[in-house]
Design an enzyme around this catalytic site. Structure first.
Site, PDB file in Angstrom:
ATOM      1  N   TYR A   1      -8.387  -1.059  10.120  1.00  0.00           N
ATOM      2  CA  TYR A   1      -9.048  -1.773   9.020  1.00  0.00           C
ATOM      3  C   TYR A   1      -9.293  -0.907   7.783  1.00  0.00           C
ATOM      4  O   TYR A   1      -8.953  -1.309   6.657  1.00  0.00           O
ATOM      5  CB  TYR A   1     -10.375  -2.287   9.584  1.00  0.00           C
ATOM      6  CG  TYR A   1     -11.349  -2.949   8.645  1.00  0.00           C
ATOM      7  CD1 TYR A   1     -11.088  -4.199   8.097  1.00  0.00           C
ATOM      8  CD2 TYR A   1     -12.572  -2.332   8.341  1.00  0.00           C
ATOM      9  CE1 TYR A   1     -12.023  -4.828   7.273  1.00  0.00           C
ATOM     10  CE2 TYR A   1     -13.511  -2.951   7.525  1.00  0.00           C
ATOM     11  CZ  TYR A   1     -13.231  -4.194   6.988  1.00  0.00           C
ATOM     12  OH  TYR A   1     -14.157  -4.811   6.181  1.00  0.00           O
TER      13      TYR A   1
ATOM     14  N   LYS B   1      -8.832  -1.235   3.233  1.00  0.00           N
ATOM     15  CA  LYS B   1      -9.901  -1.283   2.227  1.00  0.00           C
ATOM     16  C   LYS B   1      -9.822  -0.082   1.286  1.00  0.00           C
ATOM     17  O   LYS B   1     -10.193  -0.181   0.117  1.00  0.00           O
ATOM     18  CB  LYS B   1     -11.270  -1.336   2.924  1.00  0.00           C
ATOM     19  CG  LYS B   1     -11.509  -2.626   3.736  1.00  0.00           C
ATOM     20  CD  LYS B   1     -11.582  -3.874   2.866  1.00  0.00           C
ATOM     21  CE  LYS B   1     -12.130  -5.078   3.631  1.00  0.00           C
ATOM     22  NZ  LYS B   1     -12.175  -6.301   2.816  1.00  0.00           N
TER      23      LYS B   1
HETATM   24  N1  LIG Z   1     -19.302  -8.479   8.166  1.00  0.00           N
HETATM   25  C1  LIG Z   1     -19.335  -7.198   7.910  1.00  0.00           C
HETATM   26  O1  LIG Z   1     -20.010  -6.434   8.608  1.00  0.00           O
HETATM   27  C2  LIG Z   1     -18.554  -6.629   6.751  1.00  0.00           C
HETATM   28  C3  LIG Z   1     -18.795  -5.310   6.368  1.00  0.00           C
HETATM   29  C4  LIG Z   1     -18.105  -4.768   5.285  1.00  0.00           C
HETATM   30  C5  LIG Z   1     -17.169  -5.544   4.625  1.00  0.00           C
HETATM   31  N2  LIG Z   1     -16.937  -6.825   5.023  1.00  0.00           N
HETATM   32  C6  LIG Z   1     -15.940  -7.593   4.279  1.00  0.00           C
HETATM   33  O2  LIG Z   1     -16.608  -8.678   3.669  1.00  0.00           O
HETATM   34  C7  LIG Z   1     -15.728  -9.803   3.567  1.00  0.00           C
HETATM   35  C8  LIG Z   1     -16.390 -11.003   4.200  1.00  0.00           C
HETATM   36  O3  LIG Z   1     -16.730 -10.666   5.519  1.00  0.00           O
HETATM   37  P1  LIG Z   1     -17.482 -11.692   6.480  1.00  0.00           P
HETATM   38  O4  LIG Z   1     -17.961 -10.912   7.641  1.00  0.00           O
HETATM   39  O5  LIG Z   1     -18.399 -12.522   5.683  1.00  0.00           O
HETATM   40  O6  LIG Z   1     -16.216 -12.575   6.943  1.00  0.00           O
HETATM   41  P2  LIG Z   1     -16.085 -13.686   8.077  1.00  0.00           P
HETATM   42  O7  LIG Z   1     -17.383 -14.160   8.554  1.00  0.00           O
HETATM   43  O8  LIG Z   1     -15.104 -13.165   9.079  1.00  0.00           O
HETATM   44  O9  LIG Z   1     -15.345 -14.826   7.237  1.00  0.00           O
HETATM   45  C9  LIG Z   1     -14.021 -14.604   6.820  1.00  0.00           C
HETATM   46  C10 LIG Z   1     -13.629 -15.691   5.849  1.00  0.00           C
HETATM   47  O10 LIG Z   1     -12.278 -15.457   5.432  1.00  0.00           O
HETATM   48  C11 LIG Z   1     -11.474 -16.589   5.762  1.00  0.00           C
HETATM   49  N3  LIG Z   1     -10.138 -16.114   6.121  1.00  0.00           N
HETATM   50  C12 LIG Z   1      -9.812 -15.261   7.127  1.00  0.00           C
HETATM   51  N4  LIG Z   1      -8.482 -15.096   7.178  1.00  0.00           N
HETATM   52  C13 LIG Z   1      -7.956 -15.854   6.186  1.00  0.00           C
HETATM   53  C14 LIG Z   1      -6.634 -16.118   5.746  1.00  0.00           C
HETATM   54  N5  LIG Z   1      -5.560 -15.566   6.338  1.00  0.00           N
HETATM   55  N6  LIG Z   1      -6.443 -16.961   4.709  1.00  0.00           N
HETATM   56  C15 LIG Z   1      -7.522 -17.530   4.101  1.00  0.00           C
HETATM   57  N7  LIG Z   1      -8.786 -17.312   4.463  1.00  0.00           N
HETATM   58  C16 LIG Z   1      -9.002 -16.487   5.513  1.00  0.00           C
HETATM   59  C17 LIG Z   1     -12.216 -17.248   6.916  1.00  0.00           C
HETATM   60  O11 LIG Z   1     -11.943 -18.619   7.070  1.00  0.00           O
HETATM   61  P3  LIG Z   1     -10.723 -19.167   8.019  1.00  0.00           P
HETATM   62  O12 LIG Z   1     -10.758 -18.347   9.273  1.00  0.00           O
HETATM   63  O13 LIG Z   1     -11.000 -20.615   8.214  1.00  0.00           O
HETATM   64  O14 LIG Z   1      -9.469 -18.927   7.224  1.00  0.00           O
HETATM   65  C18 LIG Z   1     -13.660 -17.064   6.461  1.00  0.00           C
HETATM   66  O15 LIG Z   1     -13.999 -17.995   5.455  1.00  0.00           O
HETATM   67  C19 LIG Z   1     -14.431  -9.374   4.244  1.00  0.00           C
HETATM   68  O16 LIG Z   1     -13.527  -8.908   3.274  1.00  0.00           O
HETATM   69  C20 LIG Z   1     -14.870  -8.223   5.136  1.00  0.00           C
HETATM   70  O17 LIG Z   1     -13.802  -7.331   5.405  1.00  0.00           O
HETATM   71  C21 LIG Z   1     -17.608  -7.385   6.062  1.00  0.00           C
END
Ligand SMILES: NC(=O)c1ccc[n+]([C@@H]2O[C@H](COP(=O)([O-])OP(=O)(O)OC[C@H]3O[C@@H](n4cnc5c(N)ncnc54)[C@H](OP(=O)(O)O)[C@@H]3O)[C@@H](O)[C@H]2O)c1
Ligand SMILES: *[C@@H]1O[C@H](CO)[C@@H](O)[C@H](O)[C@H]1NC(C)=O
Length: 385
Positions: free
Chosen positions: A219, A223
């Site tokens: 991952y 990023k």
């Molecule tokens: N959660 C953490 O701890 C964390 C920490 C640091 C950074 N981040 C970053 O923050 C962002 C949001 O994270 P989150 O945890 O809120 O995400 P999440 O809960 O996993 O939600 C991911 C979203 O992206 C969509 N998605 C995934 N694959 C896709 C694809 N191929 N095409 C279109 N849409 C897609 C999903 O919907 P569908 O599956 O329906 O497509 C969902 O709406 C991400 O970039 C993640 O890497 C997260």
């Protein structure tokens, strides 16, 4: 005795005095920098991955601030529920608009399609803010990760955001590349709904782009590449900003000026741990040593992350984390990126402190990983901690 005094004086003069002056001038200078650099009221915002987690929380907060919000993800059921959730937060439900598109963003053509469809939905104006937030993490030890997963992690975390940036910037900058003639109806298609305000393209990165953490090999590199793209685009966009300024200067008449696009600002927000569905999923494959290395990291709610992220944008920050440890990681790894705070002084001073702290923290992290191998061997799969 007098020699010791002299050297203490010199120390005061050359080291402490400038730092003190900087600290005293900070609040004064802040008075002049209270402008909101990220106004969204009445503007149209696209958020990928807006159907859950951080993206949905960003949508809610931007709706509260008066934006029209358009979300993109794959699952239609989740998208519909999220549009309902986001629109319920609207500041002015009569005038604000909300919609979604289902698309798999790992296909470059889908990114072009969504920007085109949103432009049509937005009465011919491209969106004012585009937030490449979709992403997901499947942490695992490198040699245990199938090559296919290494590639698919790059697809969703780096390529999807890159395709979106490419489609969006092309749309935004098109009038500069092929200026429409006055009889051309394209003039209205490419012009902005708020020509004087800059447009914003935002990446959601991660604090693992700053520091190597065992278990994030599938991952973190995606990023880190995203952050490098953002730095590079920041430099490159100056070319267009210069051309825009020049075009404005040489076309004072309002009819020809309407085809000159607004400036573009680019940003990356790098959260730490957020309690989202994505984080729950990521925990399933995470090696125990990764959990140990992250122990001190606070878990933030999606609403808290959205609040801090948007506040950073309102302050005009280019690169920002969402909590103290993430900020410490950011200022330790700034390279050529711009420093936040008034004339960057805060980031520079904080970075000096962190450089010293890292002399302890860095080796401690290395020892923790070594100790896990020593005590548990290489068999420590997720769930055995
Ligand atoms: N959660 C953490 O701890 C964390 C920490 C640091 C950074 N981040 C970053 O923050 C962002 C949001 O994270 P989150 O945890 O809120 O995400 P999440 O809960 O996993 O939600 C991911 C979203 O992206 C969509 N998605 C995934 N694959 C896709 C694809 N191929 N095409 C279109 N849409 C897609 C999903 O919907 P569908 O599956 O329906 O497509 C969902 O709406 C991400 O970039 C993640 O890497 C997260
Ligand atoms: C994932 O695991 C961490 C422990 O490392 C925990 O603090 C966090 O709340 C978990 N995430 C979710 C969404 O349950």
């Amino acid at each position: 005795m007098s020699f010791a005094f002299e050297s203490a004086d010199n120390f005061w003069l050359y080291v402490c005095a400038p730092v003190l002056v900087a600290f005293i001038s900070l609040p004064i200078m802040r008075l002049f920098s209270s402008k909101n650099h990220f106004p969204v009221n009445g503007r149209t915002v696209v958020i990928t991955g807006g159907s859950q987690g951080m993206g949905r929380a960003l949508g809610k907060l931007l709706a509260q601030k008066g934006a029209n919000v358009f979300i993109v993800a794959r699952d239609v059921g989740k998208l519909e529920a999220a549009v309902e959730y986001i629109s319920a937060a609207a500041q002015d439900p009569q005038s604000q608009r909300f919609h979604y598109i289902s698309a798999d963003l790992t296909h470059s053509s889908e990114n072009i399609r969504i920007i085109d469809e949103i432009t049509t939905w937005n009465n011919g104006s491209p969106p004012d803010v585009v937030w490449a937030n979709a992403g997901m993490s499947t942490p695992q030890l490198f040699i245990e990760t199938p090559i296919e997963t290494l590639r698919s992690q790059m697809e969703i975390n780096y390529w999807a955001a890159t395709y979106l940036a490419h489609a969006t910037l092309k749309k935004w900058l098109q009038p500069l590349i092929s200026p429409p003639s006055s009889s051309d109806t394209k003039a209205t298609i490419t012009s902005s709904s708020s020509p004087s305000l800059p447009r914003h393209f935002i990446f959601t990165g991660s604090s693992v782009c700053y520091v190597g953490v065992a278990g994030y090999a599938p991952y973190a590199p995606a990023k880190a590449a995203m952050r490098s793209l953002c730095d590079t685009l920041r430099s490159e966009l100056n070319l267009y900003t210069g051309a825009i300024a020049s075009a404005r200067k040489s076309s004072p008449s309002s009819s020809s000026a309407s085809s000159i696009p607004p400036e573009i600002k680019i940003h990356t927000i790098t959260p730490g741990t957020i309690s989202t569905p994505g984080n729950l999923y990521e925990n399933k494959s995470k090696h125990p040593i990764t959990h140990i290395l992250e122990e001190g990291d606070p878990v933030q709610s999606e609403d808290e992350v959205a609040r801090v992220a948007i506040k950073a944008l309102e302050k005009g920050h280019y690169l920002a984390s969402t909590q103290f440890l993430g900020e410490a990681m950011r200022v330790s790894a700034l390279g050529g990126s711009p420093r936040n705070g008034v004339v960057g002084v805060r980031d520079v001073l904080f970075g000096w402190v962190c450089a010293v702290a890292w002399l302890v923290v860095g080796p401690d992290m290395e020892r923790k990983v070594w100790r896990w191998g020593f005590e548990h061997g290489v068999e420590g799969k997720a769930g055995t901690a």
